[in-house]
Design an enzyme around this catalytic site. Structure first.
Site, PDB file in Angstrom:
ATOM      1  CD  GLU B  49      -2.935  -0.635   2.477  1.00 28.88           C
ATOM      2  OE1 GLU B  49      -2.814   0.412   3.149  1.00 28.88           O
ATOM      3  OE2 GLU B  49      -3.670  -1.564   2.787  1.00 28.88           O
ATOM      4  CG  ASP B  60      -4.112   8.071   8.537  1.00 35.46           C
ATOM      5  OD1 ASP B  60      -4.001   6.840   8.677  1.00 35.46           O
ATOM      6  OD2 ASP B  60      -4.315   8.621   7.444  1.00 35.46           O
TER       7      ASP B  60
END
Lengths: 395, 265
Positions: B49, B60
């Site tokens: 990724e 995040d």
């Protein structure tokens, strides 16, 4: 009726959030839809609006300002007289009651200048809920008085060190908290921004402004106004004023954004005037971004307008040309701040001073029969230090 | 055939899950990311990724936020990431999945982004703030290009949503292990395996777990129950420790190798 079922105002709005929040948004939407129709909820909300927040606020004919401007007949909707000094409490009261219904024992919120933080801490403490307020470290430095207020009201102020350390980062951090604690926490967002159902829900709670205004102006003038003017940061006070007048197509609605140091500089907060369409904080709307789609910092000396996004419904009003969006610089707002203080004996919030400044500009072109209403969204006590500094006055 | 499918087919035969490391493109710089991807590909990664940095990464935690900030300081943008992919494709056929927030992609132009990604050899895309409800426009572009869109399922997703999401997700399903943001956790939720079983009930597609997975022990524990394991923040912490020294790439390689060993055990 907009938004549609999925929270879209035409192209704008929607739910652009991590999957973890999708069910919480659905729960909120269902709870809100239920409460909206529940007479008991309405009764309770009205009780607190009247007895606690001080509503209805007056619609005041500003005779001295009118004389000074030599143009339209100017009325002020006195949201500055609300408890905590601004319209923010209309939203926090509604959402806190909703959170109580949803049995959430903890409230979180973001704040830039501290006004929404104070309004949230106020209702949280009254309803006996735990309250955490996210605030950028830059803002904490600039707004120490409001930080102390929130603490006095029993809230915890959590400093946000990420990104630009301002309002947009405080919203990010509040959303991250919500993603983590969604099962027992309600997030009271402070404006008509964020994912559906927030923009519509906050608008509805703020619509009490326009609904009262309509009743009051009919009583005083026997007719509806010609022009409505309000400042736009995220856009909650303006939408609260505009929305109940949406269907009266003859009524002109003007939203005033902050041009900061000027639109030719990068130091402004004129999202609708200079921004482009994108996705921030869960909805599709106009925003200030660079050529790579990274969000830019906004600038205005009115802390409540200092936001690089704007509510999706405003983007929609711009698109269909139902409202007009204009800008006013820091300098112009500063002079309007002084004008209202000196003519009416009312010290406006710097945010609201933007609306007054624009009226100053257009007044000479408007006839005496024109009825113009300014939403005076907040009072200026919080801004006197900053203004004194600007004017070179030592306190 | 999409490289993601090929990898999962091979791994299913071996009976082990895919190891899926996440690195932010351009952290600490593009040159390093290039070397890193090749290294972790050699040391046991099955799919990679590549994070596309954004100024406001609201799903995040602090570690990936900091990585995004470092990359943005380097001026990383989508053009730069596509050049990286192009360069990588001369050297490796490992499946590459781009992961990033919707705004930079929207701003770049959905069509332009999809076409470039597919042309240069990107296999899939994960957009954490694009739930299925808002993805119609994007899917209309990505699907015909053979570019997979991988959707997330969260612990808060009710069964009817899980059913919908697994149908739409291509390549694999990304199961978010914790109610929260990305970042290392000392302990994974106690009901994780039960939740995974629920997701598996609705689909035969591979299910990968991400968010919070950081140690070889956690990987060893998860391996029998999942088809893929995503490791992001823990890897970025290794990068952080070695910024500025020449051990960065081998250190991350060793870390990936240790996770792979835990899987094979």
């Amino acid at each position: 009726m907009l938004p549609d079922k999925r929270g879209h105002f035409g192209l704008f709005g929607g739910k652009f959030v991590p999957e973890t929040l999708m069910s919480a948004l659905k729960e909120l939407e269902e709870a809100y839809r239920f409460c909206k129709k529940d007479p008991q909820f309405k009764k309770e909300l009205n009780y607190y609006r009247r007895e606690y927040a001080g509503r209805p606020t007056p619609l005041y004919f500003a005779e001295e300002l009118t004389k000074d401007l030599k143009g339209p007949k100017v009325y002020l909707k006195r949201e500055d007289l609300c408890h905590t000094g601004a319209h923010k409490i209309n939203n926090t009261l509604g959402q806190a009651l909703l959170a109580k219904r949803m049995r959430k024992e903890r409230i979180i919120a973001e704040t830039g200048a501290g006004q929404h933080g104070v309004a949230t801490a106020t209702v949280a403490t009254m309803f006996g809920m735990q309250c955490d307020i996210y605030m950028g470290t830059e803002d904490i430095k600039r707004q120490s008085l409001n930080v102390f207020r929130m603490k006095l009201l029993g809230a915890r102020v959590i400093p946000v060190h990420s990104g630009s350390c301002t309002l947009k980062d405080a919203i990010n951090e509040a959303i991250r908290d919500w993603v983590t604690n969604v099962r027992n926490t309600h997030y009271i967002i402070g404006s008509v921004v964020g994912p559906h159902p927030y923009p519509a829900m906050v608008r509805d709670f703020q619509s009490v402004i326009g609904i009262e205004t309509k009743r009051q102006i009919l009583k005083k003038e026997g007719r509806l106004p010609d022009i409505l003017v309000a400042c736009v940061g995220g856009g909650s006070n303006s939408l609260g004023m505009f929305y109940p007048f949406f269907k009266y197509r003859d009524i002109k609605m003007i939203g005033v954004e902050a041009a900061g140091l000027g639109l030719h500089t990068h130091k402004h907060a004129a999202t609708l005037a200079k921004g482009s369409v994108g996705i921030l904080h869960g909805s599709l709307s106009y925003l200030l971004q660079d050529e790579d789609g990274q969000v830019l910092e906004a600038h205005s000396f009115a802390p409540g307008l200092d936001y690089p996004g704007v509510g999706p419904e405003h983007s929609y009003y711009k698109k269909i040309r139902r409202a007009e969006y204009v800008t006013v610089t820091d300098e112009e707002a500063l002079s309007a701040f002084q004008l209202l203080s000196q003519t009416e004996g009312i010290i406006p919030a710097l945010e609201s001073a933007h609306a007054i400044a624009y009226v100053q500009k257009i007044a000479p072109n408007l006839g005496k029969d024109t009825i113009l209403i300014i939403n005076l969204s907040g009072r200026g006590d919080k801004d006197v230090d900053a203004v004194a500094e600007r004017l070179g006055v030592q306190l | 055939m999409n490289r993601i499918d090929v990898v999962f087919r091979q791994l299913t035969k071996k009976g082990i899950p895919a190891l899926i490391p996440f690195v932010t493109a351009g952290d600490p710089d593009m040159e390093t990311t290039y070397g890193l991807v090749l290294e972790i590909g050699r040391r046991g990664a099955d799919i990679i990724e590549l994070g596309m940095p954004f100024s406001d990464p609201l799903a995040d935690g602090p570690t990936i936020q900091a990585a995004s900030q470092r990359a943005l300081k380097q001026g990383v943008n989508l053009e730069g990431i596509f050049s990286l992919v192009e360069k990588l494709r001369c050297k490796t056929q490992i499946p590459l999945v781009l992961m990033g927030y919707y705004n930079p992609i929207y701003h770049f132009g959905l069509e332009r982004f999809g076409v470039q990604a597919a042309k240069l050899g990107v296999d899939g895309v994960i957009i954490p703030d694009l739930p299925p409800e808002e993805a119609t426009l994007w899917k209309r572009i990505a699907d015909p290009l053979g570019l997979y869109t991988i959707f997330l399922v969260a612990p808060t997703s009710p069964p009817d949503r899980i059913e919908k999401i697994v149908k739409l997700s291509h390549g694999f399903i990304y199961y978010v292990s914790v109610t929260g943001v990305t970042g290392t956790r000392k302990q994974l939720p106690s009901d994780l395996i039960a939740c995974l079983k629920l997701v598996k009930k609705y689909t035969n597609k591979p299910v990968a777990v991400g968010f919070g997975v950081s140690t070889p022990d956690q990987v060893r524990f998860l391996a029998p129950h999942v088809d893929g394991i995503v490791v992001g923040s823990a890897l970025i912490k290794v990068i952080e420790r070695h910024i500025g020294d020449d051990k960065l790439i081998p250190a991350v390689g060793d870390f990936i190798f240790s996770l792979k060993q835990a899987i094979i055990d």
